[in-house]
Design an enzyme around this catalytic site. Structure first.
Site, short mmCIF file in Angstrom:
data_model
loop_
_atom_site.label_atom_id
_atom_site.label_comp_id
_atom_site.label_asym_id
_atom_site.label_seq_id
_atom_site.Cartn_x
_atom_site.Cartn_y
_atom_site.Cartn_z
N ASP A 65 0.95 -1.65 -58.06
CA ASP A 65 1.59 -2.98 -58.03
C ASP A 65 2.75 -3.04 -57.04
O ASP A 65 3.32 -4.12 -56.83
CB ASP A 65 2.08 -3.37 -59.44
CG ASP A 65 0.94 -3.78 -60.34
OD1 ASP A 65 -0.20 -3.88 -59.86
OD2 ASP A 65 1.19 -4.00 -61.55
N ARG A 117 3.03 -16.13 -61.24
CA ARG A 117 2.38 -15.41 -62.36
C ARG A 117 3.28 -14.29 -62.84
O ARG A 117 3.22 -13.87 -64.00
CB ARG A 117 1.05 -14.79 -61.91
CG ARG A 117 0.03 -15.79 -61.47
CD ARG A 117 -1.24 -15.09 -61.09
NE ARG A 117 -1.93 -14.68 -62.32
CZ ARG A 117 -3.23 -14.72 -62.49
NH1 ARG A 117 -4.00 -15.11 -61.52
NH2 ARG A 117 -3.76 -14.35 -63.63
N ASP A 134 -15.57 -1.49 -68.90
CA ASP A 134 -16.43 -0.49 -69.55
C ASP A 134 -15.62 0.53 -70.37
O ASP A 134 -16.05 0.94 -71.45
CB ASP A 134 -17.28 0.24 -68.50
CG ASP A 134 -16.43 0.86 -67.40
OD1 ASP A 134 -15.59 0.14 -66.84
OD2 ASP A 134 -16.58 2.07 -67.14
N LEU A 135 -14.43 0.92 -69.89
CA LEU A 135 -13.64 1.91 -70.64
C LEU A 135 -13.16 1.32 -71.97
O LEU A 135 -13.12 2.01 -72.99
CB LEU A 135 -12.43 2.36 -69.80
CG LEU A 135 -12.75 3.08 -68.49
CD1 LEU A 135 -11.49 3.29 -67.66
CD2 LEU A 135 -13.40 4.43 -68.77
N ARG A 172 -12.46 -5.02 -61.50
CA ARG A 172 -11.81 -4.98 -62.81
C ARG A 172 -12.80 -4.94 -63.98
O ARG A 172 -12.86 -5.84 -64.81
CB ARG A 172 -10.82 -6.15 -62.94
CG ARG A 172 -9.87 -6.21 -61.76
CD ARG A 172 -8.67 -7.08 -62.00
NE ARG A 172 -7.61 -6.36 -62.67
CZ ARG A 172 -6.38 -6.81 -62.81
NH1 ARG A 172 -6.05 -7.97 -62.32
NH2 ARG A 172 -5.47 -6.12 -63.45
N PRO A 173 -13.60 -3.85 -64.04
CA PRO A 173 -14.56 -3.73 -65.16
C PRO A 173 -13.84 -3.48 -66.48
O PRO A 173 -12.64 -3.16 -66.50
CB PRO A 173 -15.39 -2.51 -64.76
CG PRO A 173 -14.54 -1.72 -63.83
CD PRO A 173 -13.61 -2.69 -63.15
N ARG A 200 -5.91 -11.53 -67.00
CA ARG A 200 -6.50 -10.24 -67.34
C ARG A 200 -6.08 -9.82 -68.75
O ARG A 200 -6.83 -9.19 -69.49
CB ARG A 200 -6.02 -9.20 -66.31
CG ARG A 200 -6.38 -7.78 -66.60
CD ARG A 200 -7.84 -7.50 -66.34
NE ARG A 200 -8.19 -6.11 -66.57
CZ ARG A 200 -9.43 -5.65 -66.53
NH1 ARG A 200 -10.43 -6.45 -66.27
NH2 ARG A 200 -9.68 -4.38 -66.76
N CYS A 255 -5.70 -11.54 -61.31
CA CYS A 255 -5.69 -11.57 -59.85
C CYS A 255 -6.96 -10.91 -59.32
O CYS A 255 -7.44 -9.93 -59.88
CB CYS A 255 -4.47 -10.82 -59.31
SG CYS A 255 -2.97 -11.81 -59.33
N LYS A 276 6.45 -8.46 -67.74
CA LYS A 276 5.21 -9.21 -68.02
C LYS A 276 4.15 -8.30 -68.64
O LYS A 276 3.51 -8.66 -69.62
CB LYS A 276 4.68 -9.82 -66.72
CG LYS A 276 3.27 -10.34 -66.80
CD LYS A 276 2.80 -10.95 -65.50
CE LYS A 276 2.22 -9.99 -64.49
NZ LYS A 276 0.88 -9.49 -64.75
N ASN A 277 3.97 -7.12 -68.04
CA ASN A 277 2.87 -6.26 -68.50
C ASN A 277 3.15 -5.57 -69.83
O ASN A 277 2.26 -4.96 -70.41
CB ASN A 277 2.52 -5.22 -67.41
CG ASN A 277 1.78 -5.87 -66.25
OD1 ASN A 277 1.43 -7.05 -66.31
ND2 ASN A 277 1.58 -5.12 -65.17
C1 UD1 Z 1 -2.72 -2.99 -65.61
C2 UD1 Z 1 -1.70 -3.98 -65.12
C3 UD1 Z 1 -1.78 -4.11 -63.61
C4 UD1 Z 1 -1.68 -2.74 -62.94
C5 UD1 Z 1 -2.69 -1.77 -63.55
C6 UD1 Z 1 -2.53 -0.36 -63.02
C7 UD1 Z 1 -1.53 -5.49 -67.01
C8 UD1 Z 1 -1.77 -6.86 -67.53
N1 UD1 Z 1 -1.95 -5.26 -65.77
O1 UD1 Z 1 -3.99 -3.53 -65.29
O2 UD1 Z 1 -0.71 -4.94 -63.17
O3 UD1 Z 1 -1.96 -2.89 -61.56
O4 UD1 Z 1 -2.53 -1.72 -64.97
O5 UD1 Z 1 -1.24 0.10 -63.23
O6 UD1 Z 1 -0.93 -4.65 -67.66
N2 UD1 Z 1 -11.07 0.47 -64.95
C9 UD1 Z 1 -12.42 0.70 -65.15
N3 UD1 Z 1 -12.93 0.32 -66.36
C10 UD1 Z 1 -12.18 -0.26 -67.35
C11 UD1 Z 1 -10.81 -0.47 -67.10
C12 UD1 Z 1 -10.28 -0.10 -65.89
O7 UD1 Z 1 -13.13 1.20 -64.30
O8 UD1 Z 1 -12.70 -0.56 -68.41
C13 UD1 Z 1 -10.49 0.87 -63.65
C14 UD1 Z 1 -9.97 -0.34 -62.86
O9 UD1 Z 1 -11.00 -0.96 -62.12
C15 UD1 Z 1 -8.93 0.30 -61.98
C16 UD1 Z 1 -8.35 1.40 -62.87
O10 UD1 Z 1 -9.32 1.64 -63.88
O11 UD1 Z 1 -9.55 0.91 -60.88
C17 UD1 Z 1 -7.00 1.05 -63.48
O12 UD1 Z 1 -7.16 -0.09 -64.28
P1 UD1 Z 1 -6.25 -0.32 -65.56
O13 UD1 Z 1 -5.27 0.80 -65.69
O14 UD1 Z 1 -7.15 -0.61 -66.70
O15 UD1 Z 1 -5.47 -1.62 -65.13
P2 UD1 Z 1 -5.31 -2.95 -65.97
O16 UD1 Z 1 -5.04 -2.62 -67.39
O17 UD1 Z 1 -6.40 -3.90 -65.63
#
Ligand code: UD1
Length: 443
Positions: A310, A423, A124-125, A121-122, A92, A116, A22-23
């Site tokens: 996960d 999902r 900002d990055l 889930r910000p 997401r 979920c 899925k991811n």
């Molecule tokens: C993806 C996966 C999710 C998995 C996660 C970590 C998808 C659709 N989802 O989620 O299943 O659990 O990777 O392996 O691929 N963060 C920030 N700012 C940002 C982005 C992220 O602070 O702009 C933080 C998040 O809050 C979290 C961490 O970075 O604490 C990891 O997030 P990220 O790697 O971005 O996960 P996702 O891409 O949302």
């Protein structure tokens, strides 16, 4: 509200084939928006999140056809840069549309992405990186608008992530892969997850020039056009890991096919420490679990190749059953222990403090209330009211953890809000029945 009912206690045995990840498929589907031509994607499971993404693509102007596990996506002209307000907040993955549409159309408007409820889930990055390449982003209310007109560069643009976010890495790759020939982007501190590598393989097969996927630094040489292709994503390593943990929890003898064992090394080593006999080939994993050893785990979730967040909830169920005291620290998402009160209803002994769960093993989980919790037991026990426990899923992976717990628990467990599980799993009930579990879906 869909439910799953399980009578626990059966060992799992047999063969099961894993489907596409899925991811991987979520960003690969959005990357299709940058292609001129037809993309065939194989091994696509029917998941609610992927269906939502296909709906978003169709709404933007793609022609989408699904036959069995193959999805055909034709992308000629796109009608709009505005993402459907109903569909986007549900997943997401809708955030990946941003990079792809900026590259293809130079503009995008979307509501904040959903997914979920496992943390704040910000994004900002994502926005910081996009701004560093010259994207103008504005957030007002629940809407993000962004516009981008890349200019030719003589020198490479060097970017750096503060944290290896999977989504932010996938977004910046898409925003830069299609652009002005000769522009180069060197992105440091990127995520190394196999799904990021898969996205890069897909884009390179469409004509992109991306190097270094799977390392800390990715280099993107922009190209002016991407063409169609036929692609099979990597197998879902999280679902694979969930089924391995399920076998370790119930005991059994199972072969999982269409897997990439090297993606599971962290988990496989932990399962071996517990006494699981594991043999692998290039694409299969065979697990035999007869007698679990005592063990004390101290697990910290971390970006790949660390222990995946996960799989944290599923592994926690296993630690409740192994003799010893374990600690699990969740370092990525702050709301990932919502399944714990549900496990406690089955007799687990877990205390959560902040981002840490302390687990004291119990001999077994049980869906049957103990006699002193059952009012009628003071007189003549009523079998209807004294058997069975109902627990509630709050997110996809936590829901799968509850399924694993129920597979091991004596008595009947009913899991409410099972729709979360769909999902990420096309048919978890069918899969587990195939392995001998006593499980049904109730609508
Ligand atoms: C993806 C996966 C999710 C998995 C996660 C970590 C998808 C659709 N989802 O989620 O299943 O659990 O990777 O392996 O691929 N963060 C920030 N700012 C940002 C982005 C992220 O602070 O702009 C933080 C998040 O809050 C979290 C961490 O970075 O604490 C990891 O997030 P990220 O790697 O971005 O996960 P996702 O891409 O949302």
């Amino acid at each position: 509200m869909s439910q799953i009912q399980i009578i626990g206690g059966n060992r799992l045995s047999g063969h099961l084939r894993m489907s596409g990840a899925k991811n991987s498929l979520l960003p690969i589907m959005t990357a299709c928006l940058m292609v001129r031509g037809t993309v065939y994607l194989h091994d696509v499971p029917k998941l609610t999140d992927l269906n939502q993404m296909l709906h978003i693509l169709a709404d933007l102007g793609c022609t989408v056809n699904q036959r069995g596990a193959t999805v055909k996506i034709d992308v000629d002209e796109l009608y709009t840069h505005i993402i459907d307000r109903q569909a986007a907040p549900k997943i997401r993955g809708s955030i990946f549309v941003m990079g792809a549409l900026l590259a293809r159309l130079g503009k995008v408007e979307l509501p904040f992405p959903g997914g979920c409820a496992i943390g704040s889930r910000p994004i900002d990055l994502h926005l910081t990186l996009l701004r560093q390449i010259g994207v103008k982003c504005h957030c007002h209310g629940d809407t993000i608008t962004a516009a981008y007109q890349p200019k030719p560069h003589r020198k490479p643009t060097v970017l750096c992530l503060d944290f290896p976010s999977v989504g932010a890495t996938e977004n910046i790759i898409q925003a830069t892969a299609l652009g002005i020939a000769g522009n180069t982007y060197i992105i440091h501190g990127v995520a190394k997850e196999p799904e990021v590598v898969d996205l890069c393989h897909f884009l390179n097969q469409c004509g992109a020039q991306i190097h270094g996927a799977g390392t800390d630094t990715i280099t993107v040489h922009s190209v002016t056009q991407l063409h169609g292709t036929t692609y099979t994503p990597i197998p879902d390593r999280i679902n694979t890991g969930s089924y391995l943990i399920a076998v370790a929890a119930t005991g059994g003898d199972v072969t999982l096919t269409n897997t990439v064992p090297v993606h599971q090394i962290n988990l496989l080593n932990k399962l071996k420490m517990l006494g699981a006999k594991i043999t692998t080939t290039k694409d299969t994993i065979h697990i035999i679990m007869n007698r679990r050893h005592a063990a004390h785990f101290n697990v910290h979730t971390a970006p790949y190749p660390g222990f995946p967040t996960d799989l944290q909830s599923q592994f926690c169920v296993l630690t409740t059953l192994i003799k010893g005291h374990s600690i699990i620290t969740e370092n990525l998402f702050e709301n990932r222990f919502r399944y714990v009160p549900e496990l406690i209803k089955l007799g687990a002994k877990i205390t959560v403090t902040g981002n840490q769960a302390q687990i004291t093993s119990v001999p077994a989980l049980s869906a049957t209330p103990t006699p002193n919790l059952c009012p009628s037991s003071y007189h003549i026990p009523d079998p209807q009211s004294c058997t069975g426990t109902t627990i509630t899923a709050h997110d996809l992976r936590g829901g799968v953890a509850l399924v694993i717990a129920a597979l091991t628990a004596s008595g009947t467990t009913t899991i409410e809000h099972a729709d979360y599980i769909y999902r990420g799993h096309e048919d978890i009930v069918k899969d587990l029945r195939q392995l001998g579990a006593n499980i049904v879906a109730l609508v």
